[in-house]
Design an enzyme around this catalytic site. Structure first.
Site, mmCIF file in Angstrom:
data_model
loop_
_atom_site.group_PDB
_atom_site.id
_atom_site.type_symbol
_atom_site.label_atom_id
_atom_site.label_comp_id
_atom_site.label_asym_id
_atom_site.label_seq_id
_atom_site.Cartn_x
_atom_site.Cartn_y
_atom_site.Cartn_z
ATOM 1 N N ALA A 187 0.863 -1.236 0.147
ATOM 2 C CA ALA A 187 -0.133 0.021 0.006
ATOM 3 C C ALA A 187 0.787 1.223 -0.133
ATOM 4 O O ALA A 187 0.444 2.373 -0.357
ATOM 5 C CB ALA A 187 -0.773 -0.036 1.265
ATOM 6 N N THR A 188 2.084 1.158 0.607
ATOM 7 C CA THR A 188 2.824 2.520 0.290
ATOM 8 C C THR A 188 3.187 2.913 -0.949
ATOM 9 O O THR A 188 3.075 3.865 -1.374
ATOM 10 C CB THR A 188 4.148 2.113 1.148
ATOM 11 O OG1 THR A 188 3.948 1.789 2.628
ATOM 12 C CG2 THR A 188 5.195 3.273 1.381
ATOM 13 N N ASN A 215 -6.064 3.267 10.195
ATOM 14 C CA ASN A 215 -5.243 2.213 10.835
ATOM 15 C C ASN A 215 -5.043 2.309 12.374
ATOM 16 O O ASN A 215 -4.701 1.300 13.148
ATOM 17 C CB ASN A 215 -4.101 1.897 10.052
ATOM 18 C CG ASN A 215 -3.291 3.299 9.791
ATOM 19 O OD1 ASN A 215 -3.808 4.209 9.236
ATOM 20 N ND2 ASN A 215 -2.174 3.349 10.576
ATOM 21 N N GLN A 218 -6.637 -1.293 5.245
ATOM 22 C CA GLN A 218 -7.183 -1.683 6.443
ATOM 23 C C GLN A 218 -8.477 -2.227 6.447
ATOM 24 O O GLN A 218 -9.192 -2.731 7.098
ATOM 25 C CB GLN A 218 -7.112 -0.696 7.510
ATOM 26 C CG GLN A 218 -5.989 -0.124 8.131
ATOM 27 C CD GLN A 218 -5.220 -1.299 8.930
ATOM 28 O OE1 GLN A 218 -5.873 -2.166 9.486
ATOM 29 N NE2 GLN A 218 -4.063 -1.496 9.325
ATOM 30 N N SER A 272 -3.046 -3.520 0.351
ATOM 31 C CA SER A 272 -1.957 -4.268 0.756
ATOM 32 C C SER A 272 -2.560 -5.703 1.231
ATOM 33 O O SER A 272 -3.524 -5.839 1.759
ATOM 34 C CB SER A 272 -1.486 -3.568 1.953
ATOM 35 O OG SER A 272 -0.453 -4.256 2.537
ATOM 36 N N ALA A 273 -1.658 -6.803 1.029
ATOM 37 C CA ALA A 273 -1.994 -8.200 1.400
ATOM 38 C C ALA A 273 -1.671 -8.515 2.920
ATOM 39 O O ALA A 273 -2.661 -9.406 3.404
ATOM 40 C CB ALA A 273 -1.205 -9.057 0.482
ATOM 41 N N HIS A 274 -0.567 -7.733 3.394
ATOM 42 C CA HIS A 274 -0.312 -8.395 4.959
ATOM 43 C C HIS A 274 -1.095 -7.838 5.948
ATOM 44 O O HIS A 274 -1.095 -8.039 7.189
ATOM 45 C CB HIS A 274 1.068 -7.995 5.005
ATOM 46 C CG HIS A 274 1.332 -6.737 5.596
ATOM 47 N ND1 HIS A 274 1.642 -6.193 6.864
ATOM 48 C CD2 HIS A 274 1.739 -5.558 4.579
ATOM 49 C CE1 HIS A 274 2.029 -5.022 6.777
ATOM 50 N NE2 HIS A 274 1.922 -4.621 5.589
ATOM 51 N N THR A 304 9.596 -7.532 -12.751
ATOM 52 C CA THR A 304 8.925 -8.753 -12.761
ATOM 53 C C THR A 304 7.848 -9.066 -11.682
ATOM 54 O O THR A 304 8.148 -9.127 -10.517
ATOM 55 C CB THR A 304 10.104 -9.891 -12.802
ATOM 56 O OG1 THR A 304 11.388 -9.713 -13.590
ATOM 57 C CG2 THR A 304 9.447 -11.160 -12.868
ATOM 58 N N CYS A 314 7.988 6.127 17.084
ATOM 59 C CA CYS A 314 9.361 6.381 17.883
ATOM 60 C C CYS A 314 10.406 7.021 17.116
ATOM 61 O O CYS A 314 11.038 6.575 16.239
ATOM 62 C CB CYS A 314 10.035 5.047 18.466
ATOM 63 S SG CYS A 314 9.699 4.580 20.058
HETATM 64 C C1 LIG Z 1 -0.098 -0.832 6.442
HETATM 65 C C2 LIG Z 1 -0.475 0.354 6.017
HETATM 66 C C3 LIG Z 1 0.034 0.960 4.827
HETATM 67 C C4 LIG Z 1 1.163 0.554 4.216
HETATM 68 O O1 LIG Z 1 1.160 -0.901 3.509
HETATM 69 P P1 LIG Z 1 2.549 -1.634 3.231
HETATM 70 O O2 LIG Z 1 1.888 -2.548 2.390
HETATM 71 O O3 LIG Z 1 3.055 -2.190 4.444
HETATM 72 O O4 LIG Z 1 3.306 -0.735 2.159
HETATM 73 C C5 LIG Z 1 -0.598 1.940 4.082
HETATM 74 N N1 LIG Z 1 -1.783 2.484 4.671
HETATM 75 C C6 LIG Z 1 -2.424 1.759 5.694
HETATM 76 C C7 LIG Z 1 -3.878 2.468 5.905
HETATM 77 C C8 LIG Z 1 -1.870 0.855 6.319
HETATM 78 O O5 LIG Z 1 -2.663 0.302 7.452
#
Ligand SMILES: *Cc1c(COP(=O)(O)O)cnc(C)c1O
Length: 383
Positions: free
Chosen positions: A74-75, A155, A183, A203-205, A243, A326
């Protein structure tokens, strides 16, 4: 000592079913080929996997598969959307204003801050509940506005914005609409067509998929122009060269497929967990819940008179977070909470608790017990 994970808003474990599918795309006996290789079956198999993933991700968000551009997360998607749209359209349309909200993720706020000097970036303050201030948005929305970027689910607080209404307002001024949906997937219903979005970051994670993969939804009809932000082999309709990582992309799609199947069940469980945590907070007293109109799985609370650092230290078996960044030695309170009007001290006394698919009744019971013990203990030593 057993550790309980309550930081799903920062990342989630990969669902074992997702990991299994990913491992089928890595080794010699699996689909390891380069999806862009058109001269042999190894490439064709990988390409079929990627196109299955594209259809799956698209259907999860109500998009056409051709609208999905795979990225590293997502970044990157936020960068590509905001910088890419500005580069492609500002000069051509004469529109230079970009409107966003002070509660956005840093990947949106910092990207806006680094737009070219001709960009007229307006960062709106939210209401004390973390919601869009409609008067402020209407005032900021001029005919010179190119893009409005507001996330669906926050988030840090879990606040859900009325993105459809934001989009309708933006549309009435001819502006494009981007939303960071990182999110939201699996947490609340998401449909880019109903929301009327032009661009959306995924974002997948955050949804039981792997880290390092995501996507940008780029509307094709009517077509939204996005200038590539890195040069190379012209993959992904020329918007994102590199790729395609088949295993990551397949992992993301499997995670999204499971999310769309299980979201409703998950939400019911999360709501019950939320209720238990809120009841514990009410019973302890002196605890304020931040944000209104929230997804069930994120609870952000300010504990009156107790700093987050000693609070977390007093319950070492519980993994939660502060949402604060931090910065080397100095601890800065969350920009999200501060923009909602919390004082510096209140910001430093706030923690974020976030549940997930693998959270159990036993884990919640431990959380509630630890929270009680820690808050009461710290209050006693103070008095
Ligand atoms: C985690 C997050 C991101 C960043 O996503 P990544 O896949 O880690 O780069 C961006 N926006 C929101 C709202 C998020 O929670």
């Amino acid at each position: 000592m057993k550790s309980w994970y309550f930081d799903h808003a920062s990342t989630t474990p990969v669902d074992p079913r997702v990991a299994a599918r990913m491992s089928e795309c890595l080794t010699m006996d699996g689909h390891f080929g380069n999806p862009a290789s058109t001269t042999h079956g190894f490439g064709w198999l990988a390409s079929e996997d990627v196109e299955w993933a594209r259809e799956t991700v698209a259907s999860t968000i109500g998009a056409d598969p051709r609208d999905v551009v795979f990225t590293s997360g997502a970044t990157e998607s936020n960068n590509l959307a905001i910088r890419g749209a500005f580069a492609a359209l500002a000069a051509e349309t004469g529109r230079t204003r970009v409107i966003t909200l002070a509660t956005e993720h840093k990947a949106v706020l910092d990207t806006c801050a680094h737009l070219p000097p001709e960009a007229d970036v307006v960062v709106l303050q939210p209401t004390s509940d973390g919601l869009v201030d409609w008067d402020a948005l209407s005032t900021a929305l001029t005919d010179n506005t190119l893009l409005v970027s507001v996330m669906l689910v926050n988030n840090e607080t879990g606040v859900v914005q009325d993105v459809a209404r934001i989009a309708a307002l933006a549309r009435s001024r001819g502006a494009l609409v981007h939303s960071d949906l990182a999110q939201a997937i699996g947490k609340c219903p998401v449909n880019v067509t109903t929301l009327d979005l032009d661009l959306a970051s995924l974002s997948a994670h955050k949804t039981y998929g792997p880290k390092g993969v995501g996507a940008l939804y780029v509307r094709r009809s009517p077509e939204v122009q996005v200038a590539e932000q890195q040069h190379g082999g012209q993959h992904e309709r020329g918007m994102r060269s590199g790729t395609l990582p088949t295993h990551q992309i397949v992992g993301m799609a499997e995670a999204y497929r499971l999310a769309s199947l299980e979201a409703e069940q998950d939400a019911i469980r999360m709501a019950a967990y939320r209720q238990q945590v809120l009841e514990c907070c009410a019973e302890l007293g002196g605890i304020k819940v931040n944000g209104r109109h929230c997804v069930p799985h994120i609870v952000n609370v300010t504990v009156d008179g107790i700093d987050a650092e000693p609070l977390m230290a007093a319950m070492p078996e519980i993994a939660v977070s502060t949402g604060s960044a931090c910065n080397s030695a100095t601890l800065e309170p969350s920009h999200v909470l501060q923009s909602m009007g919390l004082s510096r001290q209140e910001g430093l006394s706030s923690i974020r608790i976030s549940f997930g698919r693998m959270t159990t009744d036993e884990a919640i019971a431990s959380l509630v017990a630890c929270l009680r013990r820690a808050v009461n203990g710290l209050r006693e030593t103070r008095s």
